[in-house]
Design a protein around this motif. Structure first.
Motif, PDB file in Angstrom:
ATOM      1  N   LEU A 220       0.821  -1.205   0.000  1.00 32.63           N
ATOM      2  CA  LEU A 220       0.000   0.000   0.000  1.00 32.63           C
ATOM      3  C   LEU A 220       0.858   1.260   0.000  1.00 32.63           C
ATOM      4  O   LEU A 220       0.567   2.233  -0.721  1.00 32.63           O
ATOM      5  CB  LEU A 220      -0.932  -0.005   1.217  1.00 32.63           C
ATOM      6  N   ILE A 221       1.927   1.246   0.795  1.00 35.05           N
ATOM      7  CA  ILE A 221       2.826   2.412   0.854  1.00 35.05           C
ATOM      8  C   ILE A 221       3.488   2.635  -0.504  1.00 35.05           C
ATOM      9  O   ILE A 221       3.617   3.773  -0.976  1.00 35.05           O
ATOM     10  CB  ILE A 221       3.878   2.229   1.965  1.00 35.05           C
ATOM     11  N   ALA A 222       3.905   1.540  -1.151  1.00 35.86           N
ATOM     12  CA  ALA A 222       4.552   1.655  -2.455  1.00 35.86           C
ATOM     13  C   ALA A 222       3.594   2.236  -3.497  1.00 35.86           C
ATOM     14  O   ALA A 222       3.988   3.081  -4.324  1.00 35.86           O
ATOM     15  CB  ALA A 222       5.053   0.285  -2.911  1.00 35.86           C
ATOM     16  N   ILE A 223       2.324   1.836  -3.458  1.00 39.83           N
ATOM     17  CA  ILE A 223       1.348   2.372  -4.415  1.00 39.83           C
ATOM     18  C   ILE A 223       1.108   3.861  -4.164  1.00 39.83           C
ATOM     19  O   ILE A 223       1.031   4.667  -5.108  1.00 39.83           O
ATOM     20  CB  ILE A 223       0.034   1.575  -4.323  1.00 39.83           C
ATOM     21  N   VAL A 224       1.002   4.246  -2.884  1.00 40.67           N
ATOM     22  CA  VAL A 224       0.802   5.657  -2.555  1.00 40.67           C
ATOM     23  C   VAL A 224       1.999   6.495  -3.009  1.00 40.67           C
ATOM     24  O   VAL A 224       1.841   7.564  -3.622  1.00 40.67           O
ATOM     25  CB  VAL A 224       0.560   5.828  -1.045  1.00 40.67           C
ATOM     26  N   LEU A 225       3.217   6.010  -2.741  1.00 39.05           N
ATOM     27  CA  LEU A 225       4.417   6.746  -3.161  1.00 39.05           C
ATOM     28  C   LEU A 225       4.502   6.849  -4.678  1.00 39.05           C
ATOM     29  O   LEU A 225       4.913   7.890  -5.213  1.00 39.05           O
ATOM     30  CB  LEU A 225       5.660   6.049  -2.608  1.00 39.05           C
TER      31      LEU A 225
ATOM     32  N   PRO B 226       6.130   9.101 -19.734  1.00 37.36           N
ATOM     33  CA  PRO B 226       4.810   8.530 -20.066  1.00 37.36           C
ATOM     34  C   PRO B 226       4.678   7.053 -19.699  1.00 37.36           C
ATOM     35  O   PRO B 226       3.587   6.600 -19.340  1.00 37.36           O
ATOM     36  CB  PRO B 226       4.705   8.740 -21.586  1.00 37.36           C
ATOM     37  N   ILE B 227       5.770   6.298 -19.785  1.00 35.97           N
ATOM     38  CA  ILE B 227       5.706   4.883 -19.430  1.00 35.97           C
ATOM     39  C   ILE B 227       5.473   4.725 -17.939  1.00 35.97           C
ATOM     40  O   ILE B 227       4.673   3.881 -17.497  1.00 35.97           O
ATOM     41  CB  ILE B 227       6.997   4.149 -19.860  1.00 35.97           C
ATOM     42  N   TYR B 228       6.150   5.555 -17.136  1.00 34.06           N
ATOM     43  CA  TYR B 228       5.946   5.506 -15.689  1.00 34.06           C
ATOM     44  C   TYR B 228       4.514   5.868 -15.331  1.00 34.06           C
ATOM     45  O   TYR B 228       3.859   5.183 -14.526  1.00 34.06           O
ATOM     46  CB  TYR B 228       6.923   6.451 -14.990  1.00 34.06           C
ATOM     47  N   ASN B 229       4.012   6.937 -15.930  1.00 34.87           N
ATOM     48  CA  ASN B 229       2.635   7.349 -15.648  1.00 34.87           C
ATOM     49  C   ASN B 229       1.636   6.287 -16.088  1.00 34.87           C
ATOM     50  O   ASN B 229       0.624   6.059 -15.418  1.00 34.87           O
ATOM     51  CB  ASN B 229       2.344   8.677 -16.344  1.00 34.87           C
ATOM     52  N   SER B 230       1.921   5.630 -17.206  1.00 35.05           N
ATOM     53  CA  SER B 230       1.044   4.553 -17.652  1.00 35.05           C
ATOM     54  C   SER B 230       1.093   3.371 -16.696  1.00 35.05           C
ATOM     55  O   SER B 230       0.062   2.738 -16.429  1.00 35.05           O
ATOM     56  CB  SER B 230       1.450   4.110 -19.065  1.00 35.05           C
ATOM     57  N   GLY B 231       2.292   3.092 -16.169  1.00 35.18           N
ATOM     58  CA  GLY B 231       2.418   2.007 -15.201  1.00 35.18           C
ATOM     59  C   GLY B 231       1.663   2.294 -13.920  1.00 35.18           C
ATOM     60  O   GLY B 231       1.005   1.404 -13.355  1.00 35.18           O
ATOM     61  N   VAL B 232       1.723   3.541 -13.451  1.00 32.28           N
ATOM     62  CA  VAL B 232       0.980   3.914 -12.240  1.00 32.28           C
ATOM     63  C   VAL B 232      -0.520   3.825 -12.486  1.00 32.28           C
ATOM     64  O   VAL B 232      -1.281   3.350 -11.634  1.00 32.28           O
ATOM     65  CB  VAL B 232       1.379   5.331 -11.784  1.00 32.28           C
TER      66      VAL B 232
ATOM     67  N   ILE C 232       2.270   9.577  -5.754  1.00 34.57           N
ATOM     68  CA  ILE C 232       2.828  10.899  -5.420  1.00 34.57           C
ATOM     69  C   ILE C 232       3.925  11.283  -6.399  1.00 34.57           C
ATOM     70  O   ILE C 232       3.996  12.430  -6.885  1.00 34.57           O
ATOM     71  CB  ILE C 232       3.359  10.893  -3.972  1.00 34.57           C
ATOM     72  N   LEU C 233       4.801  10.332  -6.716  1.00 33.95           N
ATOM     73  CA  LEU C 233       5.902  10.622  -7.645  1.00 33.95           C
ATOM     74  C   LEU C 233       5.418  10.900  -9.055  1.00 33.95           C
ATOM     75  O   LEU C 233       6.153  11.478  -9.860  1.00 33.95           O
ATOM     76  CB  LEU C 233       6.879   9.439  -7.658  1.00 33.95           C
ATOM     77  N   LYS C 234       4.196  10.504  -9.351  1.00 30.32           N
ATOM     78  CA  LYS C 234       3.655  10.747 -10.695  1.00 30.32           C
ATOM     79  C   LYS C 234       3.602  12.240 -11.004  1.00 30.32           C
ATOM     80  O   LYS C 234       3.714  12.645 -12.167  1.00 30.32           O
ATOM     81  CB  LYS C 234       2.258  10.128 -10.786  1.00 30.32           C
ATOM     82  N   TYR C 235       3.451  13.077  -9.950  1.00 29.95           N
ATOM     83  CA  TYR C 235       3.393  14.520 -10.161  1.00 29.95           C
ATOM     84  C   TYR C 235       4.775  15.121 -10.397  1.00 29.95           C
ATOM     85  O   TYR C 235       4.878  16.287 -10.805  1.00 29.95           O
ATOM     86  CB  TYR C 235       2.741  15.193  -8.958  1.00 29.95           C
ATOM     87  N   TYR C 236       5.827  14.356 -10.140  1.00 30.68           N
ATOM     88  CA  TYR C 236       7.186  14.858 -10.314  1.00 30.68           C
ATOM     89  C   TYR C 236       7.926  14.166 -11.456  1.00 30.68           C
ATOM     90  O   TYR C 236       9.011  14.598 -11.837  1.00 30.68           O
ATOM     91  CB  TYR C 236       7.988  14.670  -9.022  1.00 30.68           C
ATOM     92  N   ILE C 237       7.360  13.098 -11.988  1.00 30.11           N
ATOM     93  CA  ILE C 237       7.979  12.359 -13.083  1.00 30.11           C
ATOM     94  C   ILE C 237       7.082  12.474 -14.304  1.00 30.11           C
ATOM     95  O   ILE C 237       5.900  12.120 -14.258  1.00 30.11           O
ATOM     96  CB  ILE C 237       8.196  10.876 -12.713  1.00 30.11           C
TER      97      ILE C 237
END
Length: 200
Positions: free
Chosen positions: A23-28, A39-45, A31-36
């Motif tokens: 759960l902590i990893a998903i929340v983090l 597009p692949i990372y955002n798609s993964g999130v 949060i990091l999606k706003y700083y990264i």
């Protein structure tokens, strides 16, 4: 009994830590999606968020299976079935991963996996189920008896001391195999009755 309680507590704590860490990893990650801006990372999130409840279901099923597995016989009998169902949901999650990979790489892996997933899920279910009950039977077969004074009593399984000059690798007759199988069934039934009486 003390060892069973200790094992149960250890399993409960470690599994809960695993779920909380997920759960902590998903929340983090969110949060990091706003700083990264990758597009692949955002798609993964986004993929993790879409399959959040499937991940939670898998985690809960495996958690319950581990809890039942920490109980002594016969209360650990549901554990292999629960783990087997958890493995099927893991196959479902893998199918979602292949579909996500197809979207970001323009490949065609998911149709093949979708075609094979029922067969794979059935095989994994049977393997997890069979291996789980084999482990339970193995522990029952090799578990030593404990006397009233707390001393371990070696179990007499019907084996005679090996005569000199006879190797352990000698092939046993079908009568001996049948006798050992009957002793095993008798021992399992006896242990089942003793565990029921102990819990009453």
């Amino acid at each position: 009994m003390h060892n069973s309680t200790k094992s149960f507590g250890r399993v409960f704590v470690t599994r809960m830590i695993g779920i909380i860490s997920l759960l902590i990893a998903i929340v983090l990650a969110n949060i990091l999606k706003y700083y990264i801006s990758n597009p692949i990372y955002n798609s993964g999130v986004a993929f993790i968020n879409e399959n959040f409840w499937l991940l939670m279901l898998i985690a809960i099923i495996l958690f319950v299976g581990a809890i039942f597995g920490a109980f002594p016989f016969p209360f650990n009998l549901p554990a292999p079935i629960i783990r087997a169902f958890g493995s099927v949901f893991c196959i479902m999650f893998l199918l979602q991963i292949f579909e996500w990979v197809d979207k970001i790489t323009s490949t065609t892996l998911s149709p093949l996996f979708s075609f094979l997933s029922p067969i794979i899920a059935a095989l994994v279910f049977l393997i997890v189920l069979a291996s789980g009950y084999f482990e339970i039977m193995r522990k029952l077969w090799w578990q030593p008896h404990v006397g009233a004074d707390g001393q371990i009593i070696p179990e007499n399984r019907g084996y005679e001391p090996e005569p000199p000059g006879i190797s352990l690798t000698d092939v046993k007759s079908w009568d001996e195999i049948g006798a050992e199988f009957r002793l095993m069934l008798f021992d399992i039934i006896h242990r089942f009755r003793m565990e029921i009486k102990r819990k009453q």
